[in-house]
Design a protein around this motif. Structure first.
Motif, PDB file in Angstrom:
ATOM      1  N   TRP A   1       0.823  -1.199   0.000  1.00 43.71           N
ATOM      2  CA  TRP A   1       0.000   0.000   0.000  1.00 43.71           C
ATOM      3  C   TRP A   1       0.860   1.253   0.000  1.00 43.71           C
ATOM      4  O   TRP A   1       1.886   1.294   0.662  1.00 43.71           O
ATOM      5  CB  TRP A   1      -0.881   0.040   1.238  1.00 43.71           C
ATOM      6  N   PRO A   2       0.437   2.291  -0.699  1.00 42.56           N
ATOM      7  CA  PRO A   2       1.133   3.577  -0.597  1.00 42.56           C
ATOM      8  C   PRO A   2       0.872   4.192   0.778  1.00 42.56           C
ATOM      9  O   PRO A   2      -0.112   3.857   1.451  1.00 42.56           O
ATOM     10  CB  PRO A   2       0.510   4.416  -1.711  1.00 42.56           C
ATOM     11  N   ILE A   3       1.729   5.094   1.169  1.00 45.66           N
ATOM     12  CA  ILE A   3       1.630   5.690   2.502  1.00 45.66           C
ATOM     13  C   ILE A   3       0.283   6.368   2.723  1.00 45.66           C
ATOM     14  O   ILE A   3      -0.277   6.300   3.815  1.00 45.66           O
ATOM     15  CB  ILE A   3       2.807   6.655   2.771  1.00 45.66           C
ATOM     16  N   ASN A   4      -0.279   7.001   1.683  1.00 45.45           N
ATOM     17  CA  ASN A   4      -1.561   7.683   1.873  1.00 45.45           C
ATOM     18  C   ASN A   4      -2.683   6.702   2.186  1.00 45.45           C
ATOM     19  O   ASN A   4      -3.596   7.010   2.943  1.00 45.45           O
ATOM     20  CB  ASN A   4      -1.912   8.572   0.686  1.00 45.45           C
ATOM     21  N   GLN A   5      -2.623   5.500   1.646  1.00 51.04           N
ATOM     22  CA  GLN A   5      -3.650   4.505   1.942  1.00 51.04           C
ATOM     23  C   GLN A   5      -3.497   3.969   3.371  1.00 51.04           C
ATOM     24  O   GLN A   5      -4.485   3.806   4.087  1.00 51.04           O
ATOM     25  CB  GLN A   5      -3.593   3.358   0.940  1.00 51.04           C
ATOM     26  N   VAL A   6      -2.258   3.719   3.775  1.00 52.54           N
ATOM     27  CA  VAL A   6      -2.014   3.233   5.138  1.00 52.54           C
ATOM     28  C   VAL A   6      -2.489   4.266   6.155  1.00 52.54           C
ATOM     29  O   VAL A   6      -3.197   3.931   7.108  1.00 52.54           O
ATOM     30  CB  VAL A   6      -0.518   2.906   5.354  1.00 52.54           C
ATOM     31  N   THR A   7      -2.129   5.529   5.944  1.00 52.21           N
ATOM     32  CA  THR A   7      -2.505   6.553   6.918  1.00 52.21           C
ATOM     33  C   THR A   7      -4.014   6.791   6.932  1.00 52.21           C
ATOM     34  O   THR A   7      -4.583   7.063   7.984  1.00 52.21           O
ATOM     35  CB  THR A   7      -1.761   7.880   6.662  1.00 52.21           C
ATOM     36  N   ARG A   8      -4.650   6.665   5.782  1.00 53.96           N
ATOM     37  CA  ARG A   8      -6.108   6.801   5.739  1.00 53.96           C
ATOM     38  C   ARG A   8      -6.758   5.688   6.543  1.00 53.96           C
ATOM     39  O   ARG A   8      -7.684   5.917   7.320  1.00 53.96           O
ATOM     40  CB  ARG A   8      -6.603   6.784   4.293  1.00 53.96           C
ATOM     41  N   GLU A   9      -6.282   4.464   6.369  1.00 51.53           N
ATOM     42  CA  GLU A   9      -6.828   3.320   7.099  1.00 51.53           C
ATOM     43  C   GLU A   9      -6.618   3.470   8.612  1.00 51.53           C
ATOM     44  O   GLU A   9      -7.466   3.059   9.391  1.00 51.53           O
ATOM     45  CB  GLU A   9      -6.169   2.018   6.629  1.00 51.53           C
ATOM     46  N   LEU A  10      -5.486   4.062   9.000  1.00 52.63           N
ATOM     47  CA  LEU A  10      -5.168   4.194  10.418  1.00 52.63           C
ATOM     48  C   LEU A  10      -5.707   5.492  11.021  1.00 52.63           C
ATOM     49  O   LEU A  10      -5.638   5.674  12.236  1.00 52.63           O
ATOM     50  CB  LEU A  10      -3.649   4.119  10.626  1.00 52.63           C
ATOM     51  N   GLY A  11      -6.207   6.393  10.188  1.00 51.06           N
ATOM     52  CA  GLY A  11      -6.761   7.647  10.690  1.00 51.06           C
ATOM     53  C   GLY A  11      -5.712   8.593  11.222  1.00 51.06           C
ATOM     54  O   GLY A  11      -5.890   9.192  12.284  1.00 51.06           O
ATOM     55  N   MET A  12      -4.631   8.752  10.489  1.00 52.12           N
ATOM     56  CA  MET A  12      -3.533   9.608  10.939  1.00 52.12           C
ATOM     57  C   MET A  12      -2.942  10.346   9.749  1.00 52.12           C
ATOM     58  O   MET A  12      -3.292  10.070   8.607  1.00 52.12           O
ATOM     59  CB  MET A  12      -2.457   8.760  11.618  1.00 52.12           C
ATOM     60  N   SER A  13      -2.039  11.279  10.028  1.00 53.68           N
ATOM     61  CA  SER A  13      -1.448  12.064   8.942  1.00 53.68           C
ATOM     62  C   SER A  13      -0.260  11.330   8.328  1.00 53.68           C
ATOM     63  O   SER A  13       0.426  10.543   8.985  1.00 53.68           O
ATOM     64  CB  SER A  13      -0.996  13.439   9.453  1.00 53.68           C
ATOM     65  N   GLN A  14      -0.013  11.637   7.055  1.00 55.06           N
ATOM     66  CA  GLN A  14       1.118  11.039   6.357  1.00 55.06           C
ATOM     67  C   GLN A  14       2.431  11.485   6.982  1.00 55.06           C
ATOM     68  O   GLN A  14       3.363  10.689   7.120  1.00 55.06           O
ATOM     69  CB  GLN A  14       1.090  11.417   4.879  1.00 55.06           C
ATOM     70  N   GLN A  15       2.511  12.752   7.360  1.00 53.87           N
ATOM     71  CA  GLN A  15       3.758  13.269   7.918  1.00 53.87           C
ATOM     72  C   GLN A  15       4.107  12.575   9.231  1.00 53.87           C
ATOM     73  O   GLN A  15       5.271  12.291   9.493  1.00 53.87           O
ATOM     74  CB  GLN A  15       3.688  14.787   8.124  1.00 53.87           C
ATOM     75  N   THR A  16       3.099  12.289  10.040  1.00 56.55           N
ATOM     76  CA  THR A  16       3.359  11.583  11.299  1.00 56.55           C
ATOM     77  C   THR A  16       3.976  10.219  11.023  1.00 56.55           C
ATOM     78  O   THR A  16       4.987   9.849  11.637  1.00 56.55           O
ATOM     79  CB  THR A  16       2.055  11.432  12.109  1.00 56.55           C
ATOM     80  N   LEU A  17       3.405   9.477  10.086  1.00 59.09           N
ATOM     81  CA  LEU A  17       3.949   8.157   9.778  1.00 59.09           C
ATOM     82  C   LEU A  17       5.343   8.272   9.159  1.00 59.09           C
ATOM     83  O   LEU A  17       6.228   7.482   9.471  1.00 59.09           O
ATOM     84  CB  LEU A  17       3.008   7.374   8.862  1.00 59.09           C
ATOM     85  N   ARG A  18       5.559   9.262   8.305  1.00 56.16           N
ATOM     86  CA  ARG A  18       6.903   9.472   7.750  1.00 56.16           C
ATOM     87  C   ARG A  18       7.909   9.715   8.872  1.00 56.16           C
ATOM     88  O   ARG A  18       9.024   9.186   8.837  1.00 56.16           O
ATOM     89  CB  ARG A  18       6.910  10.668   6.796  1.00 56.16           C
ATOM     90  N   ASN A  19       7.530  10.530   9.840  1.00 59.63           N
ATOM     91  CA  ASN A  19       8.426  10.811  10.965  1.00 59.63           C
ATOM     92  C   ASN A  19       8.751   9.524  11.728  1.00 59.63           C
ATOM     93  O   ASN A  19       9.893   9.309  12.131  1.00 59.63           O
ATOM     94  CB  ASN A  19       7.796  11.827  11.915  1.00 59.63           C
ATOM     95  N   TRP A  20       7.750   8.685  11.936  1.00 56.17           N
ATOM     96  CA  TRP A  20       7.975   7.429  12.649  1.00 56.17           C
ATOM     97  C   TRP A  20       8.901   6.507  11.866  1.00 56.17           C
ATOM     98  O   TRP A  20       9.758   5.850  12.449  1.00 56.17           O
ATOM     99  CB  TRP A  20       6.658   6.723  12.917  1.00 56.17           C
ATOM    100  N   VAL A  21       8.732   6.464  10.557  1.00 57.16           N
ATOM    101  CA  VAL A  21       9.588   5.614   9.724  1.00 57.16           C
ATOM    102  C   VAL A  21      11.028   6.113   9.798  1.00 57.16           C
ATOM    103  O   VAL A  21      11.963   5.319   9.977  1.00 57.16           O
ATOM    104  CB  VAL A  21       9.084   5.573   8.268  1.00 57.16           C
ATOM    105  N   ARG A  22      11.221   7.413   9.691  1.00 59.59           N
ATOM    106  CA  ARG A  22      12.581   7.979   9.775  1.00 59.59           C
ATOM    107  C   ARG A  22      13.210   7.692  11.133  1.00 59.59           C
ATOM    108  O   ARG A  22      14.395   7.359  11.213  1.00 59.59           O
ATOM    109  CB  ARG A  22      12.541   9.471   9.488  1.00 59.59           C
ATOM    110  N   ALA A  23      12.416   7.819  12.187  1.00 59.42           N
ATOM    111  CA  ALA A  23      12.929   7.534  13.537  1.00 59.42           C
ATOM    112  C   ALA A  23      13.318   6.058  13.651  1.00 59.42           C
ATOM    113  O   ALA A  23      14.361   5.729  14.234  1.00 59.42           O
ATOM    114  CB  ALA A  23      11.883   7.892  14.586  1.00 59.42           C
TER     115      ALA A  23
END
Length: 93
Positions: free
Chosen positions: A27-49
């Motif tokens: 899944w692209p990041i926008n689909q994952v974040t939509r399913e989880l109800g969160m922002s794309q930037q938040t998930l990007r930050n978590w991945v980088r961390a």
């Protein structure tokens, strides 16, 4: 005294699971974040961390070797190319 931060509404387990879901799915990041109800930037930050924490060049796109930033740049490039091709096809067709 350091500034106070508001407590995170996401647990550490949720963060790990979200990063794992993005990495293991197609899944692209926008689909994952939509399913989880969160922002794309938040998930990007978590991945980088997570990448910094492991010290590895972890990927978020199903194992293709690209970082999140590289994947985002590639998506933007492909969208531009697609738009250009549509214009050429529309003019020529």
């Amino acid at each position: 005294m350091p500034p106070l931060r508001r407590p995170s509404k996401y647990t550490d387990e949720f963060r790990r699971d979200a990063v794992d879901l993005l990495r293991s799915s197609q899944w692209p990041i926008n689909q994952v974040t939509r399913e989880l109800g969160m922002s794309q930037q938040t998930l990007r930050n978590w991945v980088r961390a997570a990448e910094r924490q492991t010290g590895a060049a972890a990927t978020a796109s199903g194992g293709d070797g690209l970082s999140v930033a590289d994947t985002d740049a590639e998506i933007a490039r492909l969208r531009r190319e697609n738009a250009e091709l549509r214009q050429v096809d529309h003019v020529g067709g």
